[in-house]
Design a protein around this motif. Structure first.
Motif, PDB file in Angstrom:
ATOM      1  N   GLU A   1       0.811  -1.254   0.017  1.00  0.00           N
ATOM      2  CA  GLU A   1       0.142   0.159   0.016  1.00  0.00           C
ATOM      3  C   GLU A   1       0.752   1.311   0.053  1.00  0.00           C
ATOM      4  O   GLU A   1       0.515   2.265  -0.962  1.00  0.00           O
ATOM      5  CB  GLU A   1      -0.897  -0.016   1.285  1.00  0.00           C
ATOM      6  N   ALA A   2       2.038   1.428   0.803  1.00  0.00           N
ATOM      7  CA  ALA A   2       2.920   2.510   0.852  1.00  0.00           C
ATOM      8  C   ALA A   2       3.358   2.624  -0.375  1.00  0.00           C
ATOM      9  O   ALA A   2       3.711   3.894  -0.975  1.00  0.00           O
ATOM     10  CB  ALA A   2       4.016   2.167   1.894  1.00  0.00           C
TER      11      ALA A   2
ATOM     12  N   LYS B   1       0.722   4.105  -2.923  1.00  0.00           N
ATOM     13  CA  LYS B   1       0.704   5.826  -2.544  1.00  0.00           C
ATOM     14  C   LYS B   1       1.847   6.592  -2.959  1.00  0.00           C
ATOM     15  O   LYS B   1       1.380   7.939  -3.384  1.00  0.00           O
ATOM     16  CB  LYS B   1       0.440   5.932  -1.034  1.00  0.00           C
ATOM     17  N   GLU B   2       2.811   6.250  -3.073  1.00  0.00           N
ATOM     18  CA  GLU B   2       4.241   7.030  -3.309  1.00  0.00           C
ATOM     19  C   GLU B   2       4.284   6.972  -4.733  1.00  0.00           C
ATOM     20  O   GLU B   2       4.497   8.083  -5.388  1.00  0.00           O
ATOM     21  CB  GLU B   2       5.300   6.517  -2.665  1.00  0.00           C
TER      22      GLU B   2
ATOM     23  N   PRO C   1       0.050   7.926  -6.864  1.00  0.00           N
ATOM     24  CA  PRO C   1      -0.845   8.515  -5.980  1.00  0.00           C
ATOM     25  C   PRO C   1      -2.159   9.195  -6.754  1.00  0.00           C
ATOM     26  O   PRO C   1      -3.228   9.205  -5.985  1.00  0.00           O
ATOM     27  CB  PRO C   1      -0.220   9.941  -5.726  1.00  0.00           C
ATOM     28  N   LYS C   2      -2.080   9.046  -7.967  1.00  0.00           N
ATOM     29  CA  LYS C   2      -3.424   9.395  -8.598  1.00  0.00           C
ATOM     30  C   LYS C   2      -3.997   8.420  -9.802  1.00  0.00           C
ATOM     31  O   LYS C   2      -4.676   8.738 -10.801  1.00  0.00           O
ATOM     32  CB  LYS C   2      -3.404  10.861  -9.421  1.00  0.00           C
TER      33      LYS C   2
END
Length: 835
Positions: A595-596, A599-600, A603-604
Motif C-alpha cells: 500500500e505504501a 501511495k508514493e 498517487p493518482k
C-alpha cells in the motif's frame, strides 16, 4: 597494623552483635553490587573489550560516506562496505598503512563425518592473519599465496572454538578434506585461542581465502565488479602515523579509484557524478574491530548500566541511613571512649572498618548473585539477540569491577555516618543523651535528606521503567500486517549444497506441495527474505509513465515469494490477485506492491496493469506487470515505519540465496516441528534445516532489547521502591521513638489519633515532596537522553511521571503505616516516664 587488626576484630564482634542490621545491610549491598557486576560484564564484553590481536590501537576501520551504486551487501552501515576492486586499490597504499585487510561473512554448509551442518564462514584476504598478528594454534594460517588466483586455493583455517567443539581438539585434522558449500576444502590450520574475528557478536567457524568467493557464494561472485560492495575493510597504521595523517594519506589515492569505478557506470547525471567523486575515506578507531553490535546495543546497555548504578546508589543510601541509626544508638559509647582519650579520627576509623567489613560481605554475596544474573542474561543474549561470543565467565575485569564497586560502596555509605557520629564533642553527646534516648536533631535532619534522595533516585528508575514498559506495550500492540499466531517457519539454503537455479525452484515447489499435504496444515508460503530478522534486499526501480526527478528516492526493498504467501501470512490483498502456479519463469513477469508503494508511486492512478523495471537509466525496460496491491506488513523490524515494498514470484527471480518457509497450522505449530524436518529430509537428506521456530518467537527475538530493558527497568524500579520503603520506615520509626515524650504530652492534652497520625504523615510528606522536586526533573532529563530507545511514547509523557509519583506515594504511605499506628498507641503516662 596491630590497631587495625583490633578494629577488624571489634568490628566483626559488633556486626555479630547486631545480626539483623548486618543481614539487611549485606543483602541490600549484595543486590546493588550483584546487579552492577552482571550488567558491567555484559557491557565490558560488548562495548569495552578490544580485539585479542597485536597492538589493536593501531587498527582503523575504513568508511566512505556518500552515494553507493550497484549491489550493496551491508549489515547496517553502508559507508563501511567496499567492492573488491576498490579494496585492492586501497591496499596498495604503503605510505601510511602496514597492511589493509578485508572480510566478508557467509553462510557455510559444512559436511564432515558423514553429516552436514550449517555454520558461519569468513572470506578473508591473504594478509588477514599477518596484519592482525594472529598466530596458528595448529598448522598454519592463510597467507597472500593462498589468495592470488580466483578459485585456485581450496584451503581453510578452522577457528579454535570450532576445532574444539566439532573435532574435539584432534591434531589429526590437518590436511583433511571437508565439503564447504559443496566445494572440497583442505584444512591447513587452526587459529589461536580466543580469536573470534574482527566483529563482535559474529564468530566464524572457518576462514577461507577471499578468492574462493565464487565457490562459497555460488549465487554471486562479484570479485571483478566495481559496483558489488560487500567487503568490510580495516587497516593497520604504521608506527608513528597519527589517525589524521593516515586519513590524509589514504585520500590521496581515493579520487583516482572513484574515477575508475565511475567509468564502469552508465547513465550517471552530472549531479550524481559530482556527489560521487566528492566522497572521502573516513577512518574510525578499530581497536574493537567493526562496531556493528556496539552501535546497535550500546544505547540500551548504557541505559541499563545507568539504572543499576542508581540501584547501587539507593542501596548505599539505605545502608547509610541504617548506619546513622546505629551510630545514634551508640552515642553513649562514643562519649565514654572520647572521655577516655579516643580521638575522633580513631573512632572514625573504627566505624569505617565496620563499614568495609559490611561492604565486603555484600561484595562477596553480590558477586555470587551477579554470576547468577550473568548466566541468565548470557543465555538470552546468545539465543535470542544472536550475539555470539558472550559468556558468563568471571574474568579479571569483572572481579576488578566488583572489588571497585565494593570499595566505593563502603566509602559512599560509611564515610558520612562515621564523620557525623564522631564530630560531636563529649559535652554535646552527654547533653543529647540527657534529653533524649537518641541522637540530636542534626542526625534526624540528615537522615531525612537521605530518604529524600532515595525518593528522587527511585523516581528516576520508576519513570524509566514506566517509559520502557510503555514502549514494549506499544510495540506488542503494533499491527504487523500479518498474523503470527499458529505460524511456524524454517529456512534452507539449497545453493550451498550445490543446487542450481532450476533445481532450487523445483525443490521449493516440491517442498511446498509436501508441506501442504501434512495433517493440520492450513497454508504454506515461502520467501527469500525471512520476515522480522533485520534482513533487507533492495534496488532502484523505474515505473512506466512516471517522470523520475533527482529528488526522488527510487531505491525500494523487495522480496521473492511463493504462491499463497499472502494468504498463508494473512496479509490482506487490497486489489488485484495473488501469485499463482502460472507465474513461472517463462510467463509474463509480475509483481505485487504494498500500500505504501501504491501511495508514493501511484498517487493518482490505479497501479494494476502498470509496468515497472528493476534498475534505472535508458537501459531499464519496464517489463514487470503489477498484478496486485497488499496491505503494508512489517518486513525487517517491528519498529519499522511503513515504506514502499514489492514482491516477485521466486520462480521469476533468478538465483535464490535461500528460502524461508511459513506453515500455518490448525494446532500448536511446534507439535509439527519433527514432521517439517522429516519432510525436508525426505526431499534431500543432506540439506540442513535451520531457524526452525514459531513466528511468535521471531517477533520476541526482534523485540529482545526492548523486552530486556522493560523487564530489568521494572525490576530495578521495584527494588528501588522496596529500598525506599525501608528507608522511610526506618526514619519514621526513629522519629516516633525520638518524639515519644512530645507525642505523649499531645495525647495528654487531648490530641486525637488522627492528629498524631497527621504528624507522621507530615514528616513523610515533606520527604516525598523534597525527593519529587529533585527526582522528576532529573527523570525528564534522563528520558530525553534515552528517547531514541522509546517507541510510541515521548520523554514528556505525563502519565508515566504521574504513575511513578503515584507508586512512590503508595510506597511512602505503606511505609508509614506501622510507625503512625505505633504513635497513636503511645500511653501518655508511659511516655512521660520514658526519659
Amino acid at each position: 597494623m596491630q590497631t587495625l587488626l583490633q578494629d577488624v576484630r571489634y568490628g566483626l564482634r559488633m556486626l555479630a552483635k547486631n545480626p539483623g542490621f548486618t543481614l539487611i545491610a549485606v543483602l541490600t549491598l549484595a543486590l546493588g553490587i550483584g546487579a552492577n557486576t552482571a550488567i558491567f560484564s555484559l557491557l565490558n564484553q560488548v562495548l569495552l573489550r578490544r580485539l585479542p590481536v597485536r597492538n589493536p590501537d593501531e587498527l582503523v576501520v575504513l568508511k566512505s560516506p556518500g552515494p553507493k551504486h550497484g549491489h550493496v551487501w551491508s549489515d547496517g552501515d553502508d559507508s563501511e562496505i567496499f567492492s573488491y576492486p576498490l579494496y585492492k586499490g586501497l591496499a596498495k597504499n604503503a605510505a601510511v598503512f602496514d597492511g589493509v585487510i578485508a572480510r566478508f561473512q557467509f553462510a557455510a554448509g559444512i559436511a564432515s563425518k558423514g553429516q552436514t551442518d550449517r555454520g558461519s564462514g569468513e572470506l578473508v584476504t591473504g594478509n588477514y592473519f599477518e596484519v592482525l598478528g594472529v598466530r596458528p594454534a595448529l598448522g598454519r594460517v592463510l597467507s597472500p599465496a593462498d589468495d592470488d588466483v580466483q578459485g585456485a586455493h581450496p584451503v581453510l583455517v578452522l577457528s579454535h572454538a570450532y576445532w574444539t567443539r566439532h573435532f574435539g581438539g584432534d591434531t589429526g585434522v590437518l590436511n583433511q578434506a571437508i565439503l564447504v558449500n559443496n566445494t572440497e576444502m583442505t584444512i591447513v590450520g587452526v587459529s589461536q585461542t580466543g580469536f573470534t574475528g574482527i566483529q563482535k557478536g559474529q564468530i566464524p567457524d572457518i576462514f577461507v581465502p577471499m578468492t574462493m568467493k565464487g565457490q562459497m557464494t555460488p549465487i554471486r561472485n562479484g570479485l571483478d565488479d566495481w559496483n558489488d560492495s560487500f567487503l568490510a575493510v580495516l587497516a593497520r597504521r604504521k608506527p608513528g602515523v597519527s589517525m589524521e595523517q593516515a586519513q590524509a594519506g589514504i585520500n590521496v589515492d581515493y579520487p583516482g579509484l572513484l574515477e575508475q569505478q565511475l567509468a564502469s557506470l552508465s547513465h550517471v547525471s552530472d549531479k550524481e557524478r559530482k556527489e560521487f567523486l566528492s566522497k572521502k575515506i573516513v577512518l574510525a578507531a578499530g581497536a574493537q574491530g567493526r562496531t556493528v553490535t556496539q552501535r546497535d546495543s550500546g544505547p540500551a546497555l548504557m541505559a541499563l548500566f545507568a539504572m543499576v548504578a542508581l540501584v547501587l546508589l539507593i542501596a548505599c543510601t539505605n545502608v547509610a541511613n541504617l548506619l546513622l541509626a546505629k551510630a545514634a544508638a551508640r552515642q553513649r559509647e562514643f562519649a565514654i571512649r572520647s572521655a577516655l582519650g579516643a580521638t575522633p579520627g580513631r573512632m572514625m576509623r573504627q566505624l569505617l572498618v565496620e563499614s568495609f567489613l559490611c561492604a565486603l560481605g555484600g561484595g562477596v554475596l553480590g558477586l555470587i548473585f551477579g554470576v547468577w544474573i550473568m548466566n541468565i542474561l548470557t543465555q538470552a543474549v546468545v539465543s535470542e539477540a544472536m550475539i555470539e561470543g558472550i559468556t558468563a565467565q568471571v574474568d579479571g575485569s569483572v572481579l576488578g569491577f566488583a572489588a571497585a564497586a565494593t570499595l566505593v560502596s563502603a566509602v559512599a555509605f560509611g564515610l558520612v555516618p562515621a564523620w557525623r557520629a564522631t564530630r560531636t564533642g563529649v559535652s554535646q553527646m552527654l547533653k543529647d543523651q540527657g534529653s533524649t534516648t537518641s541522637a540530636g536533631p542534626g542526625h534526624v535532619r540528615f537522615r531525612k535528606y537521605l530518604v529524600a534522595g532515595q525518593v528522587a533516585f527511585t523516581l528516576l528508575l520508576l519513570t524509566g521503567g514506566a517509559l520502557f514498559s510503555r514502549t514494549l506495550w506499544n510495540l506488542r500492540k503494533q499491527n504487523l500486517g500479518l498474523r503470527a499466531e499458529n505460524l511456524i517457519t524454517f529456512s534452507i539454503s539449497p545453493q550451498l549444497s550445490g543446487y542450481d537455479e532450476a533445481r532450487t525452484v523445483a525443490l521449493v515447489d516440491q517442498l511446498r506441495e509436501r508441506l501442504g499435504a501434512l495433517p493440520g496444515v492450513s497454508g504454506v508460503g515461502s520467501s527469500q527474505i525471512p520476515v522480522l530478522t533485520g534482513t533487507d534486499m533492495g534496488g532502484n526501480i523505474t515505473v512506466e509513465g512516471r517522470q523520475n526527478l533527482d529528488t526522488d528516492d527510487r531505491h525500494v526493498n523487495y522480496d521473492a515469494v511463493s504462491p499463497n504467501y499472502f494468504s498463508t501470512m494473512q496479509i490482506p490483498l487490497l486489489s488485484g490477485r495473488e501469485f499463482n502456479a502460472g507465474d513461472t519463469a517463462t510467463n509474463t513477469k509480475v509483481a505485487i506492491i504494498n500500500e505504501a508503494m501504491a501511495k508514493e508511486f501511484f498517487p493518482k492512478r490505479n497501479p494494476i496493469g502498470v509496468h515497472m523495471a528493476m534498475g534505472g537509466g535508458n537501459d531499464a525496460k519496464p517489463n514487470i506487470e503489477i498484478v496486485g496491491v497488499v496491505k503494508n506488513a512489517k518486513e525487517s523490524h517491528v519498529r519499522d515505519a511503513e515504506r514502499p515494498y514489492f514482491y516477485r514470484p521466486y520462480s521469476q527471480f533468478g538465483k535464490l540465496f535461500g528460502m524461508s518457509f511459513y506453515v500455518r497450522s490448525q494446532q500448536d505449530p511446534l507439535l509439527m516441528a519433527n514432521n517439517l524436518r522429516e519432510t525436508v529430509r525426505g526431499a534431500d537428506a543432506n540439506l540442513p534445516v535451520y531457524e526452525l521456530k514459531t513466528v511468535q518467537r521471531v517477533v520476541d527475538e526482534d523485540l529482545f532489547a526492548e523486552r530486556v530493558i522493560a523487564g530489568l527497568s521494572a525490576a530495578f524500579g521495584g527494588l528501588a521502591a522496596l529500598l525506599a520503603a525501608l528507608g522511610i520506615y526506618g526514619v519514621l520509626a526513629y522519629l516516633v521513638t525520638q518524639r515519644t515524650r512530645e507525642i505523649g504530652i499531645r495525647v495528654a492534652l487531648g490530641a486525637a489519633a488522627g492528629d498524631v497520625r497527621g504528624l507522621v504523615f507530615k514528616e513523610v510528606g515533606w520527604m516525598v515532596l523534597g525527593g519529587s522536586v529533585v527526582g522528576l526533573p532529573l527523570a525528564y532529563v534522563l528520558a530525553r537522553l534515552s528517547e531514541s530507545l522509546l517507541f510510541g511514547v515521548h520523554a514528556s509523557d505525563v502519565p508515566a511521571y504521574a504513575a511513578s509519583l503515584g507508586v512512590i506515594c503508595l510506597v511512602a504511605l505503606a511505609a508509614c503505616y506501622i510507625p503512625s499506628r505505633r504513635a497513636t498507641r503511645i500511653d501518655p503516662i508511659v511516655a512521660l516516664r520514658y526519659e
